[in-house]
Motif scaffolding. Structure first.
Motif, PDB file in Angstrom:
ATOM      1  N   ALA A   5       0.833  -1.204   0.000  1.00  0.00           N
ATOM      2  CA  ALA A   5       0.000   0.000   0.000  1.00  0.00           C
ATOM      3  C   ALA A   5       0.868   1.255   0.000  1.00  0.00           C
ATOM      4  CB  ALA A   5      -0.931  -0.005   1.202  1.00  0.00           C
ATOM      5  N   ALA A   6       1.916   1.268   0.796  1.00  0.00           N
ATOM      6  CA  ALA A   6       2.807   2.430   0.839  1.00  0.00           C
ATOM      7  C   ALA A   6       3.476   2.654  -0.513  1.00  0.00           C
ATOM      8  CB  ALA A   6       3.862   2.231   1.929  1.00  0.00           C
ATOM      9  N   ALA A   7       3.900   1.566  -1.162  1.00  0.00           N
ATOM     10  CA  ALA A   7       4.535   1.685  -2.479  1.00  0.00           C
ATOM     11  C   ALA A   7       3.563   2.255  -3.510  1.00  0.00           C
ATOM     12  CB  ALA A   7       5.057   0.322  -2.929  1.00  0.00           C
ATOM     13  N   GLN A   8       2.302   1.826  -3.443  1.00  0.00           N
ATOM     14  CA  GLN A   8       1.310   2.343  -4.390  1.00  0.00           C
ATOM     15  C   GLN A   8       1.033   3.824  -4.141  1.00  0.00           C
ATOM     16  OE1 GLN A   8       0.014   1.113  -7.055  1.00  0.00           O
ATOM     17  NE2 GLN A   8       0.663  -1.021  -6.910  1.00  0.00           N
ATOM     18  N   LEU A   9       0.982   4.223  -2.894  1.00  0.00           N
ATOM     19  CA  LEU A   9       0.750   5.642  -2.588  1.00  0.00           C
ATOM     20  C   LEU A   9       1.939   6.502  -3.012  1.00  0.00           C
ATOM     21  CD1 LEU A   9      -1.061   5.229   0.822  1.00  0.00           C
ATOM     22  CD2 LEU A   9      -2.001   6.374  -1.190  1.00  0.00           C
ATOM     23  N   LYS A  10       3.128   5.986  -2.858  1.00  0.00           N
ATOM     24  CA  LYS A  10       4.300   6.715  -3.342  1.00  0.00           C
ATOM     25  C   LYS A  10       4.255   6.831  -4.861  1.00  0.00           C
ATOM     26  CE  LYS A  10       7.199   5.346   0.566  1.00  0.00           C
ATOM     27  NZ  LYS A  10       8.310   4.471   1.035  1.00  0.00           N
ATOM     28  N   ARG A  11       3.750   5.808  -5.502  1.00  0.00           N
ATOM     29  CA  ARG A  11       3.651   5.811  -6.962  1.00  0.00           C
ATOM     30  C   ARG A  11       2.735   6.924  -7.467  1.00  0.00           C
ATOM     31  NH1 ARG A  11       1.314   0.688 -10.418  1.00  0.00           N
ATOM     32  NH2 ARG A  11       2.072   1.334 -12.453  1.00  0.00           N
ATOM     33  N   VAL A  12       1.692   7.228  -6.702  1.00  0.00           N
ATOM     34  CA  VAL A  12       0.778   8.311  -7.105  1.00  0.00           C
ATOM     35  C   VAL A  12       1.135   9.619  -6.400  1.00  0.00           C
ATOM     36  CG1 VAL A  12      -1.087   6.699  -7.665  1.00  0.00           C
ATOM     37  CG2 VAL A  12      -0.984   7.689  -5.359  1.00  0.00           C
ATOM     38  N   ARG A  13       2.373   9.713  -5.947  1.00  0.00           N
ATOM     39  CA  ARG A  13       2.933  10.937  -5.362  1.00  0.00           C
ATOM     40  C   ARG A  13       2.266  11.330  -4.047  1.00  0.00           C
ATOM     41  NH1 ARG A  13       5.446   8.970  -8.991  1.00  0.00           N
ATOM     42  NH2 ARG A  13       6.122  10.047 -10.884  1.00  0.00           N
ATOM     43  N   LEU A  14       1.940  10.313  -3.228  1.00  0.00           N
ATOM     44  CA  LEU A  14       1.353  10.596  -1.912  1.00  0.00           C
ATOM     45  C   LEU A  14       2.146   9.927  -0.792  1.00  0.00           C
ATOM     46  CD1 LEU A  14      -2.520  10.382  -2.474  1.00  0.00           C
ATOM     47  CD2 LEU A  14      -1.137  12.422  -2.087  1.00  0.00           C
ATOM     48  N   GLY A  15       3.428   9.732  -1.024  1.00  0.00           N
ATOM     49  CA  GLY A  15       4.262   9.124   0.011  1.00  0.00           C
ATOM     50  C   GLY A  15       4.337   9.946   1.277  1.00  0.00           C
ATOM     51  N   HIS A  16       4.051  11.245   1.158  1.00  0.00           N
ATOM     52  CA  HIS A  16       4.091  12.133   2.321  1.00  0.00           C
ATOM     53  C   HIS A  16       2.734  12.235   3.020  1.00  0.00           C
ATOM     54  CE1 HIS A  16       2.478  14.406  -0.981  1.00  0.00           C
ATOM     55  NE2 HIS A  16       2.218  15.456  -0.214  1.00  0.00           N
ATOM     56  N   ARG A  17       1.743  11.483   2.547  1.00  0.00           N
ATOM     57  CA  ARG A  17       0.389  11.579   3.094  1.00  0.00           C
ATOM     58  C   ARG A  17      -0.113  10.247   3.657  1.00  0.00           C
ATOM     59  NH1 ARG A  17      -1.471  16.753   3.905  1.00  0.00           N
ATOM     60  NH2 ARG A  17      -1.689  17.959   1.974  1.00  0.00           N
ATOM     61  N   LEU A  18       0.770   9.317   3.910  1.00  0.00           N
ATOM     62  CA  LEU A  18       0.363   7.968   4.317  1.00  0.00           C
ATOM     63  C   LEU A  18      -0.532   7.968   5.547  1.00  0.00           C
ATOM     64  CD1 LEU A  18       3.704   5.940   3.887  1.00  0.00           C
ATOM     65  CD2 LEU A  18       1.926   6.417   2.192  1.00  0.00           C
ATOM     66  N   ASP A  19      -0.233   8.819   6.504  1.00  0.00           N
ATOM     67  CA  ASP A  19      -0.940   8.799   7.787  1.00  0.00           C
ATOM     68  C   ASP A  19      -2.062   9.836   7.869  1.00  0.00           C
ATOM     69  OD1 ASP A  19       0.700   6.733   8.764  1.00  0.00           O
ATOM     70  OD2 ASP A  19       2.244   8.178   9.348  1.00  0.00           O
ATOM     71  N   HIS A  20      -2.414  10.441   6.751  1.00  0.00           N
ATOM     72  CA  HIS A  20      -3.494  11.418   6.729  1.00  0.00           C
ATOM     73  C   HIS A  20      -4.837  10.741   6.458  1.00  0.00           C
ATOM     74  CE1 HIS A  20      -0.070  14.104   6.410  1.00  0.00           C
ATOM     75  NE2 HIS A  20      -0.866  15.138   6.608  1.00  0.00           N
ATOM     76  N   TYR A  21      -5.881  11.262   7.095  1.00  0.00           N
ATOM     77  CA  TYR A  21      -7.234  10.756   6.885  1.00  0.00           C
ATOM     78  C   TYR A  21      -7.865  11.471   5.682  1.00  0.00           C
ATOM     79  CZ  TYR A  21      -6.773   8.551  11.446  1.00  0.00           C
ATOM     80  OH  TYR A  21      -6.343   7.774  12.480  1.00  0.00           O
ATOM     81  N   PRO A  22      -8.884  10.859   5.052  1.00  0.00           N
ATOM     82  CA  PRO A  22      -9.512  11.492   3.888  1.00  0.00           C
ATOM     83  C   PRO A  22      -9.912  12.946   4.115  1.00  0.00           C
ATOM     84  CG  PRO A  22     -10.267   9.241   4.069  1.00  0.00           C
ATOM     85  CD  PRO A  22      -9.421   9.508   5.289  1.00  0.00           C
ATOM     86  N   GLY A  23     -10.424  13.250   5.310  1.00  0.00           N
ATOM     87  CA  GLY A  23     -10.838  14.616   5.599  1.00  0.00           C
ATOM     88  C   GLY A  23      -9.689  15.611   5.638  1.00  0.00           C
ATOM     89  N   GLN A  24      -8.460  15.108   5.711  1.00  0.00           N
ATOM     90  CA  GLN A  24      -7.284  15.972   5.715  1.00  0.00           C
ATOM     91  C   GLN A  24      -6.657  16.103   4.327  1.00  0.00           C
ATOM     92  OE1 GLN A  24      -5.314  13.497   8.713  1.00  0.00           O
ATOM     93  NE2 GLN A  24      -5.409  15.212  10.162  1.00  0.00           N
ATOM     94  N   LEU A  25      -7.267  15.477   3.331  1.00  0.00           N
ATOM     95  CA  LEU A  25      -6.733  15.469   1.970  1.00  0.00           C
ATOM     96  C   LEU A  25      -7.617  16.288   1.040  1.00  0.00           C
ATOM     97  CD1 LEU A  25      -5.969  11.640   1.661  1.00  0.00           C
ATOM     98  CD2 LEU A  25      -4.358  13.452   2.284  1.00  0.00           C
ATOM     99  N   SER A  26      -7.009  16.872   0.028  1.00  0.00           N
ATOM    100  CA  SER A  26      -7.785  17.567  -0.999  1.00  0.00           C
ATOM    101  C   SER A  26      -8.538  16.549  -1.854  1.00  0.00           C
ATOM    102  CB  SER A  26      -6.848  18.392  -1.887  1.00  0.00           C
ATOM    103  OG  SER A  26      -6.050  17.520  -2.688  1.00  0.00           O
ATOM    104  N   GLY A  27      -9.461  17.046  -2.685  1.00  0.00           N
ATOM    105  CA  GLY A  27     -10.195  16.147  -3.567  1.00  0.00           C
ATOM    106  C   GLY A  27      -9.276  15.376  -4.495  1.00  0.00           C
ATOM    107  N   GLY A  28      -8.289  16.060  -5.068  1.00  0.00           N
ATOM    108  CA  GLY A  28      -7.346  15.386  -5.954  1.00  0.00           C
ATOM    109  C   GLY A  28      -6.531  14.337  -5.227  1.00  0.00           C
ATOM    110  N   GLU A  29      -6.138  14.636  -3.999  1.00  0.00           N
ATOM    111  CA  GLU A  29      -5.378  13.655  -3.214  1.00  0.00           C
ATOM    112  C   GLU A  29      -6.241  12.452  -2.864  1.00  0.00           C
ATOM    113  OE1 GLU A  29      -2.130  16.505  -0.920  1.00  0.00           O
ATOM    114  OE2 GLU A  29      -4.166  16.333  -0.124  1.00  0.00           O
ATOM    115  N   GLN A  30      -7.509  12.688  -2.532  1.00  0.00           N
ATOM    116  CA  GLN A  30      -8.401  11.565  -2.251  1.00  0.00           C
ATOM    117  C   GLN A  30      -8.564  10.674  -3.479  1.00  0.00           C
ATOM    118  OE1 GLN A  30     -11.994  12.275   0.234  1.00  0.00           O
ATOM    119  NE2 GLN A  30     -11.325  14.409   0.261  1.00  0.00           N
ATOM    120  N   GLN A  31      -8.664  11.287  -4.660  1.00  0.00           N
ATOM    121  CA  GLN A  31      -8.809  10.479  -5.866  1.00  0.00           C
ATOM    122  C   GLN A  31      -7.526   9.705  -6.166  1.00  0.00           C
ATOM    123  OE1 GLN A  31     -10.938   8.798  -7.186  1.00  0.00           O
ATOM    124  NE2 GLN A  31     -12.094  10.170  -8.530  1.00  0.00           N
ATOM    125  N   ARG A  32      -6.380  10.264  -5.823  1.00  0.00           N
ATOM    126  CA  ARG A  32      -5.117   9.534  -5.975  1.00  0.00           C
ATOM    127  C   ARG A  32      -5.089   8.315  -5.048  1.00  0.00           C
ATOM    128  NH1 ARG A  32      -0.381  12.386  -8.149  1.00  0.00           N
ATOM    129  NH2 ARG A  32      -1.116  14.257  -9.217  1.00  0.00           N
TER     130      ARG A  32
END
Length: 237
Positions: A124-151
């Motif tokens: 899961a961490a590798a996939q999130l890094k692949r979509v450029r969200l390696g710095h957001r692993l511990d963030h909840y959906p409510g803490q993410l922008s719409g684009g980040e949630q779609q990533r």
């Protein structure tokens, strides 16, 4: 010749209503080969999203045959369909459908854990890094922008190695710039994985980025045409 990833024959779906039976799908025939990108277009109410749900095994047709990834879906029970989806299909919705009480990492790890993957969180961490969200692993959906949630949703859809990626208006809740970034990402990873993409969209420009455009109207496929080949999309840096 490779076996089709999707094979539909005379698929029909009729649902009851107070005014009487309503025909949602009216004899759909569709064959999709591995690695194709299909833009599914048509007016609201033409049956596009319903067809996507049939492909995912989330809606059972009234008649006809449905085979996806070599698996006939006719007559399968809910448990078998859930296993089929887990192993073969990734779905990206317009509304993201992330679990609000789970972090981005946990959201992507969920289908991997259901699959019994021991290294679910590493993958899961590798996939999130692949979509450029390696710095957001511990963030909840409510803490993410719409684009980040779609990533996150795209990472989740790809995490289990899905052969078929279904996207229902994936940019519908995003602004134009963010939507363009998501589209570039979606096509880029689809090409990298050689996955098959079926993309429901009202945007004709977006549909033209696919290898085929399938037009629906009144529950039927009324046109199916190839698109002139374009330069491959790159996963944005």
């Amino acid at each position: 010749m490779a076996q089709p990833i999707v094979a539909l024959a005379d698929v029909r779906l009729t649902l009851p209503s107070r005014a009487g039976p309503v025909e949602i799908l009216r004899g759909v025939d569709l064959v999709i080969d591995p690695g194709e990108a299909i833009g599914l277009v048509g007016p609201s109410g033409s049956g596009k999203t319903t067809l996507l749900m049939v492909l995912a095994g989330l809606e059972a047709p009234s008649s006809g045959t449905v085979a996806v990834a070599g698996q006939g879906l006719d007559g399968l029970g809910e448990d078998a369909l859930a296993t089929f989806r887990r192993d073969n299909v990734g779905i990206v919705f317009q509304a993201f459908h992330l679990i609000p009480t789970m972090t981005a990492l946990e959201n992507v790890a969920v289908p991997l854990e259901f699959k019994g993957e021991r290294n679910a969180f590493e993958i899961a961490a590798a996939q999130l890094k692949r979509v450029r969200l390696g710095h957001r692993l511990d963030h909840y959906p409510g803490q993410l922008s719409g684009g980040e949630q779609q990533r996150v949703a795209i990472a989740r859809a790809l995490a289990t190695g899905a052969r078929l990626l279904l996207a229902d208006e994936p940019t519908g809740n995003l602004d134009l710039e963010t939507g363009a970034q998501i589209v570039d990402l979606l096509f880029g990873v689809q090409r990298e994985e050689n996955a098959t993409l079926v993309l429901v969209t009202h945007d004709p420009v977006l549909a033209e980025r696919c290898s085929r455009v399938v037009h629906m109207a009144d529950g039927r496929i009324v046109r199916d045409r190839a698109v002139v080949a374009k330069a491959p999309a790159e996963v944005p840096a």
